[in-house]
Structure formats: structure tokens, C-alpha cells
Enzyme design. Structure first.
Site, short mmCIF file in Angstrom:
data_model
loop_
_atom_site.label_atom_id
_atom_site.label_comp_id
_atom_site.label_asym_id
_atom_site.label_seq_id
_atom_site.Cartn_x
_atom_site.Cartn_y
_atom_site.Cartn_z
N TYR A 5 -7.56 15.61 -7.95
CA TYR A 5 -6.64 14.67 -8.62
C TYR A 5 -5.48 15.43 -9.26
O TYR A 5 -4.32 15.06 -9.11
CB TYR A 5 -7.42 13.88 -9.67
N SER A 25 -3.77 11.59 -22.75
CA SER A 25 -4.82 10.56 -22.87
C SER A 25 -4.23 9.27 -23.40
O SER A 25 -4.11 9.10 -24.62
CB SER A 25 -5.94 11.02 -23.82
N ASP A 85 0.85 -1.18 0.00
CA ASP A 85 0.00 0.00 0.00
C ASP A 85 0.89 1.24 0.00
O ASP A 85 1.68 1.45 0.93
CB ASP A 85 -0.89 -0.01 1.24
N LEU A 86 0.77 2.07 -1.03
CA LEU A 86 1.59 3.27 -1.14
C LEU A 86 1.44 4.18 0.07
O LEU A 86 2.38 4.90 0.44
CB LEU A 86 1.21 4.06 -2.40
N PHE A 114 3.70 4.73 -11.02
CA PHE A 114 2.42 4.86 -11.71
C PHE A 114 1.25 4.54 -10.78
O PHE A 114 0.11 4.52 -11.22
CB PHE A 114 2.37 3.95 -12.94
#
Length: 279
Positions: free
Chosen positions: A136, A165, A51-52, A71
Site C-alpha cells: 500500500y 491518521s 473504475d479507476l 482520493f
């Protein structure tokens, strides 16, 4: 060849395309995410669940690594409290663990959403000031500034990839913002094999005729994208509804993220096709 490379977010869609090429750049690729397992592993790859948001979990994974390709995160707009752990604290944990363990460089999946409230017609460069479109995007600004500070104060290199994208082209915005998977792999590879980077920012976008950002100040990284979304233009534009210049989603770099209320999903309206690579 590097001895050890760490990939966070390995269970995600973009991570699925990076695992194999990254496994060929090092003796050992340690892929990590919060799922129990990621299935069949490539030669030289092993998986570690972590878990980051928990330094006690991510630090041992990073120990001994030459570089970290980061990522891992929640990949959509959510309330701040939801993003705080994985996206904000997780970024700090990665950089601090990397510093403590003598990692040379962090390659970070930043996002266009760090500058999402700039107008597309402005053709912004990598020196555009932060202008996040969501919590975000704010997390991406935080991590970029964290990366800059750790370079300035602690000598830890970073390359922040402002991805536009990286998904199939099925809307007019993507004709400019598309990043093909092949170009994604080239982008990450150049971020790894460029001899020195200091703190660098580069847009993750393919060689699109309609690309709305300018990467020339990052040319030293050697990223030369090959693919062009124009091949999809005729069909996409024929199927799209009439353009609306009063719609923030069409006018700003952040697309739908620029128009949604804070805390509400930007991905929900984007019709992203989950073409995750299967081993």
C-alpha cells in the site's frame, strides 16, 4: 471559481467530508467511485460511477476538469495483485487522463505509509526519502514519483498529501498523527487555491503537540492546522497498555502497517471508527 472539479473516492469516509466544501469551490463537482450511487447530492454536484483501473471509464469523467482531487484507492494493505488495479494503474490513469485533457493540477491523497519505515523519533520532513512499509505504501511512492515526473516532463502540477491518521483519536500513536476533518478540509482547500505549486509534498497532520513530522518546507502552501490531539491525551494514555519500545507499530511512522506481514491488513488492528458523514 473553477468550472469543474473531480473528486475520486467520493464514497469513502474522507471523501464524504470533502464533497460539500469542494462543491462550493466550483460550478460543477463531479464525484466518482465504484458504488452505484452516493445518495443525496450537494448543490452543483453530480455522481459518475467509474473504475479507476479502467482508462475508458475514468478519462471521460476527468475530461473538462480544472483540477482532480484523487482520493480513490483501496485504503489498506492487500496483496500486490489486489492493489495493482485501483492503486497503481488507477494512479497512472488519473495522471495520464488529466494530462490528455489539459487538467491544471492533481491533488493526491498520499500517505505517511510512503515513508512508514522511518522511525518516529527522526522527525522527518517532506524531503525524507521514500521508505514504504507495505505494498500500500509502495503504491503511494509510485504515485508521488508519477506526479513528480508528470510535473517535470509535462507541466502537470500536483500536491501530494501524506495523510497520517484522519480518524478519531483512540490510541497513543494518534496523539501525534491525528488529522481532524476540519484540518483535512483546510489542507485540500489550500492545495487547490494556492496559485502555483509545481510538484509539492505536505504532511496531512493537525497542529498536534506530539506531531512526528515537519512541514516547514511546505509552508508556501499556506496550510495552518487548527486542531490539537492533546485534548485527548489524558484519557487515551490512561486506557492504553504499557508502551513497548520493541514493537515496530509503536516505533515507526507507519504504526501497525510497519509491523504487519506484506499483503496483510494494517487497518484490522487499528480500531478505526467509521464516522462517515451523511448528507
Amino acid at each position: 471559481m473553477m468550472k469543474k472539479l473531480v473528486l475520486t473516492g467520493a464514497a469513502g469516509r474522507l471523501g464524504s467530508y470533502l464533497r460539500e466544501p469542494l462543491s462550493k469551490l466550483c460550478e460543477e463537482l463531479v464525484s466518482t467511485d465504484i458504488v452505484d450511487d452516493i445518495g443525496t447530492l450537494y448543490q452543483g454536484e453530480r455522481y459518475e460511477k467509474a473504475d479507476l483501473a479502467q482508462m475508458s471509464e475514468i478519462a471521460p469523467v476527468i475530461a473538462g476538469a480544472d483540477m482532480v482531487v484523487h482520493f480513490g484507492a483501496i485504503g489498506d494493505e492487500r496483496p500486490f495483485e489486489v492493489l495493482l488495479g485501483p492503486n497503481f494503474i488507477g494512479a497512472y490513469n488519473v495522471w495520464e487522463a488529466a494530462y490528455q485533457h489539459g487538467v491544471r493540477r492533481v491533488v493526491y491523497a498520499s500517505s505517511i505509509h510512503a515513508v512508514g519505515m522511518h522511525k518516529k523519533q527522526d522527525f522527518i520532513g517532506i524531503d525524507a526519502p521514500h521508505r514504504p512499509d507495505t505494498f500500500y505504501g509502495l503504491a503511494k511512492c509510485f504515485a508521488e514519483d508519477l506526479a513528480s515526473m508528470y510535473w517535470d516532463k509535462r507541466g502537470l502540477e500536483a500536491v501530494c498529501l501524506r495523510i497520517l491518521s484522519a480518524a478519531q483519536v483512540n490510541n497513543p500513536r494518534a496523539l501525534g498523527s491525528w488529522l481532524s476533518y476540519d484540518d483535512l478540509i483546510q489542507l485540500v482547500t489550500r492545495a487547490i487555491d494556492t496559485p502555483t505549486t509545481g510538484f509539492s509534498v505536505i504532511y496531512g497532520v493537525s497542529n498536534n503537540d506530539r506531531a512526528p513530522v515537519d512541514n516547514h518546507l511546505a509552508s508556501y502552501l499556506g496550510y495552518r492546522p487548527k486542531d490539537n490531539a492533546e485534548q485527548f491525551a489524558e484519557q487515551v494514555l490512561a486506557e492504553a497498555p504499557p508502551a513497548d519500545p520493541t514493537d515496530a507499530a509503536q516505533m515507526y511512522h507507519g504504526g501497525p502497517f510497519a509491523s504487519v506481514p506484506l499483503g496483510e491488513s494494517g487497518v484490522a488492528s487499528m480500531n478505526i471508527i467509521n464516522d462517515k458523514k451523511e448528507v
